[in-house]
Design a protein around this motif. Structure first.
Motif, PDB file in Angstrom:
ATOM      1  N   LEU A 140     -99.253  17.699  -9.566  1.00 56.52           N
ATOM      2  CA  LEU A 140     -98.659  16.411  -9.233  1.00 56.52           C
ATOM      3  C   LEU A 140     -97.150  16.596  -9.199  1.00 56.52           C
ATOM      4  CD1 LEU A 140     -98.915  13.306  -8.825  1.00 56.52           C
ATOM      5  CD2 LEU A 140     -98.755  13.089 -11.313  1.00 56.52           C
ATOM      6  N   TYR A 141     -96.490  16.102  -8.116  1.00 58.41           N
ATOM      7  CA  TYR A 141     -95.057  16.377  -8.028  1.00 58.41           C
ATOM      8  C   TYR A 141     -94.306  15.285  -7.270  1.00 58.41           C
ATOM      9  CZ  TYR A 141     -96.616  18.297  -3.477  1.00 58.41           C
ATOM     10  OH  TYR A 141     -97.183  18.480  -2.243  1.00 58.41           O
ATOM     11  N   TYR A 142     -93.009  15.244  -7.591  1.00 58.12           N
ATOM     12  CA  TYR A 142     -92.043  14.422  -6.852  1.00 58.12           C
ATOM     13  C   TYR A 142     -90.871  15.317  -6.475  1.00 58.12           C
ATOM     14  CZ  TYR A 142     -87.768  11.864  -6.105  1.00 58.12           C
ATOM     15  OH  TYR A 142     -86.575  11.444  -5.578  1.00 58.12           O
ATOM     16  N   LEU A 143     -90.449  15.267  -5.213  1.00 57.47           N
ATOM     17  CA  LEU A 143     -89.311  16.042  -4.744  1.00 57.47           C
ATOM     18  C   LEU A 143     -88.367  15.129  -3.976  1.00 57.47           C
ATOM     19  CD1 LEU A 143     -91.205  19.202  -3.411  1.00 57.47           C
ATOM     20  CD2 LEU A 143     -89.889  19.036  -5.534  1.00 57.47           C
ATOM     21  N   GLY A 144     -87.099  15.169  -4.358  1.00 56.58           N
ATOM     22  CA  GLY A 144     -86.069  14.441  -3.634  1.00 56.58           C
ATOM     23  C   GLY A 144     -85.240  15.402  -2.800  1.00 56.58           C
ATOM     24  N   TYR A 145     -84.798  14.937  -1.636  1.00 60.08           N
ATOM     25  CA  TYR A 145     -84.084  15.814  -0.707  1.00 60.08           C
ATOM     26  C   TYR A 145     -83.013  15.019   0.020  1.00 60.08           C
ATOM     27  CZ  TYR A 145     -83.387  18.690   3.534  1.00 60.08           C
ATOM     28  OH  TYR A 145     -82.853  19.424   4.564  1.00 60.08           O
ATOM     29  N   ARG A 146     -81.815  15.625   0.119  1.00 62.31           N
ATOM     30  CA  ARG A 146     -80.721  15.004   0.877  1.00 62.31           C
ATOM     31  C   ARG A 146     -80.130  16.047   1.816  1.00 62.31           C
ATOM     32  NH1 ARG A 146     -77.447  13.722  -3.005  1.00 62.31           N
ATOM     33  NH2 ARG A 146     -76.039  15.491  -2.778  1.00 62.31           N
ATOM     34  N   ASN A 147     -79.925  15.638   3.068  1.00 60.44           N
ATOM     35  CA  ASN A 147     -79.316  16.496   4.077  1.00 60.44           C
ATOM     36  C   ASN A 147     -78.272  15.676   4.824  1.00 60.44           C
ATOM     37  OD1 ASN A 147     -78.609  18.302   6.046  1.00 60.44           O
ATOM     38  ND2 ASN A 147     -80.672  18.586   6.869  1.00 60.44           N
ATOM     39  N   ARG A 148     -77.026  16.085   4.715  1.00 58.95           N
ATOM     40  CA  ARG A 148     -75.937  15.347   5.367  1.00 58.95           C
ATOM     41  C   ARG A 148     -75.825  15.655   6.860  1.00 58.95           C
ATOM     42  NH1 ARG A 148     -73.379  16.803   0.319  1.00 58.95           N
ATOM     43  NH2 ARG A 148     -72.925  14.944  -0.929  1.00 58.95           N
ATOM     44  N   ALA A 149     -76.564  16.678   7.334  1.00 58.12           N
ATOM     45  CA  ALA A 149     -76.480  17.048   8.755  1.00 58.12           C
ATOM     46  C   ALA A 149     -77.881  17.219   9.341  1.00 58.12           C
ATOM     47  CB  ALA A 149     -75.675  18.327   8.915  1.00 58.12           C
ATOM     48  N   ALA A 150     -78.758  16.260   9.075  1.00 59.70           N
ATOM     49  CA  ALA A 150     -80.123  16.310   9.602  1.00 59.70           C
ATOM     50  C   ALA A 150     -80.138  15.911  11.073  1.00 59.70           C
ATOM     51  CB  ALA A 150     -81.024  15.391   8.792  1.00 59.70           C
ATOM     52  N   THR A 151     -81.150  16.416  11.804  1.00 57.89           N
ATOM     53  CA  THR A 151     -81.283  16.099  13.227  1.00 57.89           C
ATOM     54  C   THR A 151     -82.712  15.680  13.527  1.00 57.89           C
ATOM     55  OG1 THR A 151     -79.563  17.704  13.805  1.00 57.89           O
ATOM     56  CG2 THR A 151     -81.001  16.951  15.570  1.00 57.89           C
ATOM     57  N   PHE A 152     -82.878  14.473  14.035  1.00 58.43           N
ATOM     58  CA  PHE A 152     -84.173  13.977  14.500  1.00 58.43           C
ATOM     59  C   PHE A 152     -83.930  13.153  15.766  1.00 58.43           C
ATOM     60  CE2 PHE A 152     -84.976  14.491   9.950  1.00 58.43           C
ATOM     61  CZ  PHE A 152     -86.196  15.152   9.962  1.00 58.43           C
ATOM     62  N   GLY A 153     -84.775  13.354  16.759  1.00 54.79           N
ATOM     63  CA  GLY A 153     -84.680  12.569  17.981  1.00 54.79           C
ATOM     64  C   GLY A 153     -83.348  12.689  18.693  1.00 54.79           C
ATOM     65  N   GLY A 154     -82.700  13.856  18.570  1.00 52.95           N
ATOM     66  CA  GLY A 154     -81.417  14.065  19.228  1.00 52.95           C
ATOM     67  C   GLY A 154     -80.235  13.464  18.502  1.00 52.95           C
ATOM     68  N   LEU A 155     -80.460  12.831  17.354  1.00 49.79           N
ATOM     69  CA  LEU A 155     -79.381  12.245  16.566  1.00 49.79           C
ATOM     70  C   LEU A 155     -79.126  13.078  15.319  1.00 49.79           C
ATOM     71  CD1 LEU A 155     -80.436   8.474  16.686  1.00 49.79           C
ATOM     72  CD2 LEU A 155     -78.732   9.618  18.125  1.00 49.79           C
ATOM     73  N   GLU A 156     -77.878  13.178  14.913  1.00 49.93           N
ATOM     74  CA  GLU A 156     -77.524  13.875  13.678  1.00 49.93           C
ATOM     75  C   GLU A 156     -76.969  12.874  12.689  1.00 49.93           C
ATOM     76  OE1 GLU A 156     -74.247  17.120  12.153  1.00 49.93           O
ATOM     77  OE2 GLU A 156     -75.476  17.670  13.893  1.00 49.93           O
ATOM     78  N   GLY A 157     -77.438  12.949  11.439  1.00 49.86           N
ATOM     79  CA  GLY A 157     -76.979  12.006  10.440  1.00 49.86           C
ATOM     80  C   GLY A 157     -77.444  12.383   9.051  1.00 49.86           C
ATOM     81  N   ARG A 158     -77.279  11.458   8.130  1.00 54.40           N
ATOM     82  CA  ARG A 158     -77.606  11.695   6.724  1.00 54.40           C
ATOM     83  C   ARG A 158     -79.052  11.296   6.450  1.00 54.40           C
ATOM     84  NH1 ARG A 158     -77.070   8.940   1.642  1.00 54.40           N
ATOM     85  NH2 ARG A 158     -76.268  10.315   0.002  1.00 54.40           N
TER      86      ARG A 158
END
Length: 450
Positions: free
Chosen positions: A230-248
């Protein structure tokens, strides 16, 4: 292709003569290496049972000892029509070379683990990527303190959680993945609970230039119980890219895994839900992976038949304020097989596999894979999560089918030779959206570890 194969074979440490195996059995060798326990070799008589004994336990005085070892790997991969003919060098053939020595110092309740790495690539076209070559760097280096109920580890370290669906070592490619940070492990009854606060290491092209990521952060807790995780994982990316957009991106993952063995039957079932936010959009993603198998110990070759089925969510509609694309975070490098051009995002996969023991340390397997898009509104991604084929206006779900044969020979307790042959035939979606030639790969590997 032939040049790469001959280069790889020239590097294999072929034995001069066969040797009878020693009766002494070493602890299981791990990928992370720091999990191996060689403390029982404090007995000098046990150390004398095998030639590696004098390297695995070196007495240094009262309550202090050193364990050492190394991995030497040569791997050749030869592609025809890589990325179905859409890669910059679709008919690439190259050689990976990797050396990973380590030293593990124990002194009372303290421990220091250091593992440098040297990785080189020959023949990668058009150029080597960060997973092909990083030259000489520090792969792992940490200090660990045994505080009784809690073991505290700080520094650079590899992580392998569960089946590496979300957090893995990226062992298959030439440059493994490591993290900088702190980990605390504690035993609570039959459970082992790990607390993590980490940043991934970004490999550089030169010597000693691997650096802690400034954009990505990982934290969470992982509880491993008998037959249940059983687990919980938190993740932050200040330069993520989805659908052609880059953001936090801020994403939370909650997972549950059930696994075990009952007689000849074995199973591994894991589900994960993800939520959070990205560029003003709400994240709502999930995955479910199921594996059921049976071993037949009374049949010739002792076959093991396994069926795997995975569903991984994708984004249903761009611009609706909700992001449904599952993020696998830091998964294992060869996710669906030795040939894994696509990764665990927006995918439905079916994977029957049968393996057997041919005797003399030789094992073999045959596998088939079929892939569909989980959502028509989303495209196809690679293992790191990069979009490699956009959905466009294409409606078909079927991505393609794959067949793979592998064989491995455990020549000695330390040395293994393996080979794989894979082919991926594109389906309707790939044929409608770009190059769609049959992709083939031949892999040859020599791995010496002690």
């Amino acid at each position: 292709m032939r040049k790469a194969i001959l280069s790889c074979l020239a590097l294999l440490p072929w034995p001069v003569h066969a040797q009878q195996r020693e009766a002494w059995q070493a602890p299981t060798l791990s990928i992370t290496r720091y999990e191996e326990d060689w403390s029982d070799l404090a007995d000098a008589e046990k150390r004398a049972h095998h030639w590696t004994g004098s390297f695995k336990y070196i007495p240094l005085g009262n309550d202090a000892w050193l364990s050492t070892g190394i991995e030497l790997r040569a791997r050749s991969e030869s592609y025809d029509n890589n990325l179905w003919g859409g890669a910059e060098a679709p008919d690439d053939s190259y050689l990976w070379l990797r050396a990973m020595p380590y030293a593990d110092l124990h002194a009372g309740k303290m421990r220091a683990f250091v593992q440098p790495i040297a990785t080189y690539a020959v023949g990668v076209e058009p150029s080597s990527s960060p997973i092909d070559q990083s030259r000489i760097d520090l792969l792992q280096g940490f200090i660990e303190a045994d505080l009784g109920p809690v073991t505290l580890r700080a520094g650079r370290q590899m992580l392998s959680l569960g089946t590496e669906r979300l957090i893995g070592t990226r062992y298959g490619p030439n440059v493994p993945l490591a993290f900088d940070g702190v980990r605390a492990d504690m035993a609570v009854g039959k459970a082992r609970i790990s607390l993590l606060a980490m940043k991934p290491v970004q490999p550089g092209p030169g010597d000693f230039d691997d650096a802690t990521s400034h954009d990505r952060t990982l934290w969470g807790t992982y509880a491993a119980l008998p037959e249940l995780d059983l687990y919980y994982l938190g993740y932050r990316n200040r330069a993520a890219t989805f659908g052609g957009l880059e953001g936090r991106e801020v994403r939370h993952s909650i997972g549950l895994r059930s696994y075990g063995l009952r007689g000849a039957w074995h199973w591994n079932v894991e589900g994960v839900v993800q939520f959070g936010h990205y560029q003003g959009q709400r994240i709502a993603a999930w995955t479910m992976g199921m594996e059921f198998g049976r071993r037949f110990p009374t049949l010739p070759l002792v076959p093991d038949a396994t069926l795997r089925f995975n569903v991984v969510s994708g984004d249903r509609k761009a611009g609706d304020g909700k992001l449904g694309t599952f993020n696998p975070l830091f998964p294992k490098g060869k996710y669906f097989g030795e040939l894994s051009p696509i990764g665990p995002s927006n995918i439905i996969s079916l994977n029957p596999r049968i393996s057997g023991d041919l005797g003399g340390g030789v094992t073999a397997s045959l596998a088939a894979m079929a892939y569909w898009r989980a959502s028509r509104g989303d495209g196809v991604y690679d293992i790191p999560g990069h979009l490699i084929r956009a959905a466009g206006d294409s409606r078909p779900r079927f991505i393609g089918k794959q067949a793979e044969a592998t064989m491995a020979w455990q020549a000695t307790a330390e040395w293994e030779l393996s080979a794989s042959l894979s082919a991926f035939a594109p389906g309707a979606f790939l044929r409608q959206t770009g190059p769609a030639k049959t992709l083939a790969m031949l892999g040859l590997e020599s791995n010496f570890r002690f």
